[in-house]
Design a protein around this motif. Structure first.
Motif, PDB file in Angstrom:
ATOM      1  N   PRO A  80       0.808  -1.228   0.000  1.00 58.56           N
ATOM      2  CA  PRO A  80       0.000   0.000   0.000  1.00 58.56           C
ATOM      3  C   PRO A  80       0.844   1.282   0.000  1.00 58.56           C
ATOM      4  N   GLY A  81       1.940   1.316   0.783  1.00 57.33           N
ATOM      5  CA  GLY A  81       2.721   2.546   0.905  1.00 57.33           C
ATOM      6  C   GLY A  81       3.338   2.998  -0.409  1.00 57.33           C
ATOM      7  N   LEU A  82       3.519   2.068  -1.349  1.00 58.04           N
ATOM      8  CA  LEU A  82       4.136   2.444  -2.625  1.00 58.04           C
ATOM      9  C   LEU A  82       3.174   3.241  -3.501  1.00 58.04           C
ATOM     10  N   GLN A  83       1.873   3.028  -3.280  1.00 56.96           N
ATOM     11  CA  GLN A  83       0.890   3.700  -4.135  1.00 56.96           C
ATOM     12  C   GLN A  83       0.855   5.199  -3.906  1.00 56.96           C
ATOM     13  N   GLN A  84       1.282   5.640  -2.717  1.00 50.97           N
ATOM     14  CA  GLN A  84       1.192   7.063  -2.398  1.00 50.97           C
ATOM     15  C   GLN A  84       2.388   7.886  -2.873  1.00 50.97           C
ATOM     16  N   LEU A  85       3.405   7.223  -3.385  1.00 42.14           N
ATOM     17  CA  LEU A  85       4.620   7.973  -3.721  1.00 42.14           C
ATOM     18  C   LEU A  85       4.506   8.695  -5.063  1.00 42.14           C
ATOM     19  N   GLY A  86       4.898   9.975  -5.079  1.00 38.08           N
ATOM     20  CA  GLY A  86       4.978  10.722  -6.335  1.00 38.08           C
ATOM     21  C   GLY A  86       6.255  10.326  -7.074  1.00 38.08           C
ATOM     22  N   ASP A  87       6.441  10.878  -8.283  1.00 38.09           N
ATOM     23  CA  ASP A  87       7.593  10.485  -9.108  1.00 38.09           C
ATOM     24  C   ASP A  87       8.938  10.780  -8.447  1.00 38.09           C
ATOM     25  N   TYR A  88       9.066  11.970  -7.843  1.00 44.81           N
ATOM     26  CA  TYR A  88      10.344  12.319  -7.207  1.00 44.81           C
ATOM     27  C   TYR A  88      10.603  11.453  -5.983  1.00 44.81           C
ATOM     28  N   GLU A  89       9.526  11.157  -5.263  1.00 41.55           N
ATOM     29  CA  GLU A  89       9.695  10.296  -4.078  1.00 41.55           C
ATOM     30  C   GLU A  89      10.120   8.885  -4.495  1.00 41.55           C
ATOM     31  N   LEU A  90       9.482   8.401  -5.560  1.00 40.25           N
ATOM     32  CA  LEU A  90       9.835   7.061  -6.043  1.00 40.25           C
ATOM     33  C   LEU A  90      11.318   7.039  -6.466  1.00 40.25           C
ATOM     34  N   ALA A  91      11.744   8.094  -7.170  1.00 48.36           N
ATOM     35  CA  ALA A  91      13.139   8.167  -7.614  1.00 48.36           C
ATOM     36  C   ALA A  91      14.086   8.291  -6.415  1.00 48.36           C
ATOM     37  N   THR A  92      13.682   9.082  -5.413  1.00 44.01           N
ATOM     38  CA  THR A  92      14.515   9.265  -4.216  1.00 44.01           C
ATOM     39  C   THR A  92      14.648   7.946  -3.460  1.00 44.01           C
ATOM     40  N   LEU A  93      13.524   7.239  -3.336  1.00 47.46           N
ATOM     41  CA  LEU A  93      13.553   5.954  -2.633  1.00 47.46           C
ATOM     42  C   LEU A  93      14.381   4.932  -3.419  1.00 47.46           C
ATOM     43  N   ALA A  94      14.225   4.930  -4.744  1.00 45.85           N
ATOM     44  CA  ALA A  94      14.976   3.973  -5.579  1.00 45.85           C
ATOM     45  C   ALA A  94      16.485   4.201  -5.412  1.00 45.85           C
ATOM     46  N   ASP A  95      16.871   5.470  -5.399  1.00 47.15           N
ATOM     47  CA  ASP A  95      18.273   5.815  -5.197  1.00 47.15           C
ATOM     48  C   ASP A  95      18.782   5.284  -3.851  1.00 47.15           C
ATOM     49  N   TYR A  96      17.994   5.545  -2.821  1.00 44.83           N
ATOM     50  CA  TYR A  96      18.355   5.113  -1.467  1.00 44.83           C
ATOM     51  C   TYR A  96      18.516   3.588  -1.421  1.00 44.83           C
ATOM     52  N   LEU A  97      17.554   2.892  -2.035  1.00 44.45           N
ATOM     53  CA  LEU A  97      17.616   1.425  -2.021  1.00 44.45           C
ATOM     54  C   LEU A  97      18.861   0.940  -2.755  1.00 44.45           C
ATOM     55  N   SER A  98      19.203   1.616  -3.860  1.00 49.38           N
ATOM     56  CA  SER A  98      20.375   1.169  -4.624  1.00 49.38           C
ATOM     57  C   SER A  98      21.655   1.332  -3.798  1.00 49.38           C
ATOM     58  N   PHE A  99      21.699   2.320  -2.915  1.00 49.91           N
ATOM     59  CA  PHE A  99      22.881   2.517  -2.073  1.00 49.91           C
ATOM     60  C   PHE A  99      22.876   1.624  -0.825  1.00 49.91           C
ATOM     61  N   ASN A 100      21.705   1.313  -0.303  1.00 51.07           N
ATOM     62  CA  ASN A 100      21.644   0.721   1.047  1.00 51.07           C
ATOM     63  C   ASN A 100      21.118  -0.709   1.155  1.00 51.07           C
ATOM     64  N   MET A 101      20.548  -1.231   0.071  1.00 48.49           N
ATOM     65  CA  MET A 101      20.085  -2.610   0.126  1.00 48.49           C
ATOM     66  C   MET A 101      21.077  -3.498  -0.622  1.00 48.49           C
ATOM     67  N   PRO A 102      21.189  -4.766  -0.282  1.00 46.54           N
ATOM     68  CA  PRO A 102      20.478  -5.439   0.802  1.00 46.54           C
ATOM     69  C   PRO A 102      21.020  -5.017   2.162  1.00 46.54           C
ATOM     70  N   LEU A 103      20.133  -5.018   3.167  1.00 44.94           N
ATOM     71  CA  LEU A 103      20.592  -4.772   4.538  1.00 44.94           C
ATOM     72  C   LEU A 103      21.481  -5.938   4.960  1.00 44.94           C
ATOM     73  N   PRO A 104      22.501  -5.672   5.771  1.00 45.58           N
ATOM     74  CA  PRO A 104      23.294  -6.797   6.295  1.00 45.58           C
ATOM     75  C   PRO A 104      22.370  -7.749   7.071  1.00 45.58           C
ATOM     76  N   ALA A 105      22.637  -9.042   6.973  1.00 45.45           N
ATOM     77  CA  ALA A 105      21.745 -10.047   7.580  1.00 45.45           C
ATOM     78  C   ALA A 105      21.491  -9.773   9.067  1.00 45.45           C
ATOM     79  N   ASN A 106      22.499  -9.282   9.785  1.00 43.80           N
ATOM     80  CA  ASN A 106      22.304  -9.074  11.233  1.00 43.80           C
ATOM     81  C   ASN A 106      21.443  -7.855  11.545  1.00 43.80           C
ATOM     82  N   LYS A 107      21.077  -7.085  10.528  1.00 36.66           N
ATOM     83  CA  LYS A 107      20.199  -5.921  10.732  1.00 36.66           C
ATOM     84  C   LYS A 107      18.745  -6.255  10.407  1.00 36.66           C
ATOM     85  N   LEU A 108      18.530  -7.381   9.735  1.00 37.55           N
ATOM     86  CA  LEU A 108      17.171  -7.731   9.328  1.00 37.55           C
ATOM     87  C   LEU A 108      16.324  -8.070  10.547  1.00 37.55           C
TER      88      LEU A 108
END
Ligand code: HEC
Length: 200
Positions: A80-108
């Protein structure tokens, strides 16, 4: 006796310090005009009660920013939370995910539904700007500039900035956030943060 007095005093000083500790900048409402970064956007998505396997798939995924955009568009019916994102938010989140995912296993987290994301997720570009870019000049100097990524990295590598304690990956992540979210019109900046514009 003497020792007791001293340690009681130390305790009072410590309590005092805790009471006057400032709100961490990233949560101070004066900065609400600066668009949310990936940490906050991902928190919203994870708190929108997606099925546990969807949350897990995001936290363990590894993609380029472009592929993350496609992926999130494909999962929006289930998350559901993905439906509310505008284009810039989606791009900002995508950027963040590309830098920070996958989370290290001990952080999951074992159970994503009860997780405290503010403890788990790495800082985003907005957090980094508020934490590292206001000690010498006001944040306005940063968030009102319209620049390409190379230009941001150029500024951060100038002699005036090279000593800032950010890793090269954090500089990249911050620059990517600023490309999408800086160039805020001065009229949208609160009065208190306009005075002197560039105070350096
Ligand atoms: C150690 C002090 C210091 C910190 C911390 C600092 N700046 Fe600066 N900044 C300066 C000084 C000094 C100038 C003006 C001289 C210059 O441009 O080198 C400046 C100017 C700027 C300018 C306008 C001029 C230009 O080069 O484009 C931008 C944009 C900027 N800073 C961005 C940032 C960002 C982004 C951060 C956080 C990563 C940051 N600053 C943190 C000292 C600092």
């Amino acid at each position: 006796m003497r020792i007791n007095r001293v340690s009681a005093l130390a305790a009072i000083v410590m309590v005092g310090a805790a009471l006057v500790a400032p709100v961490r900048a990233q949560f101070d409402p004066i900065f609400d005009f600066i668009p949310l970064g990936g940490r906050s956007l991902l928190t919203q998505v994870l708190e929108s009660e997606p099925p546990a396997e969807e949350a897990h798939a995001i936290l363990t995924g590894e993609r380029t920013a472009e592929r993350w955009i496609d992926y999130m568009k494909g999962r929006s019916a289930a998350v559901p939370g993905l439906q509310q994102l505008g284009d810039y938010e989606l791009a900002t989140l995508a950027d963040y995910l590309s830098f920070n995912m996958p989370l290290p296993a001990n952080k999951l987290p074992g159970d994503p539904a009860g997780a405290d994301w503010s403890e788990i997720l790495p800082l985003d570009g907005r957090d980094l700007a508020l934490e590292f870019c206001q000690s010498c000049h006001i944040i306005t100097v940063v968030v009102t500039q319209d620049r390409r990524k190379e230009h941001w990295l150029g500024t951060m590598n100038k002699p005036s900035h090279v000593e800032i304690k950010l890793t090269s990956e954090e500089r990249e992540a911050l620059a990517s956030y600023l490309v999408l979210n800086a160039s805020i019109p001065i009229d949208d900046v609160p009065e208190d943060l306009r005075a002197g514009g560039a105070s350096y």
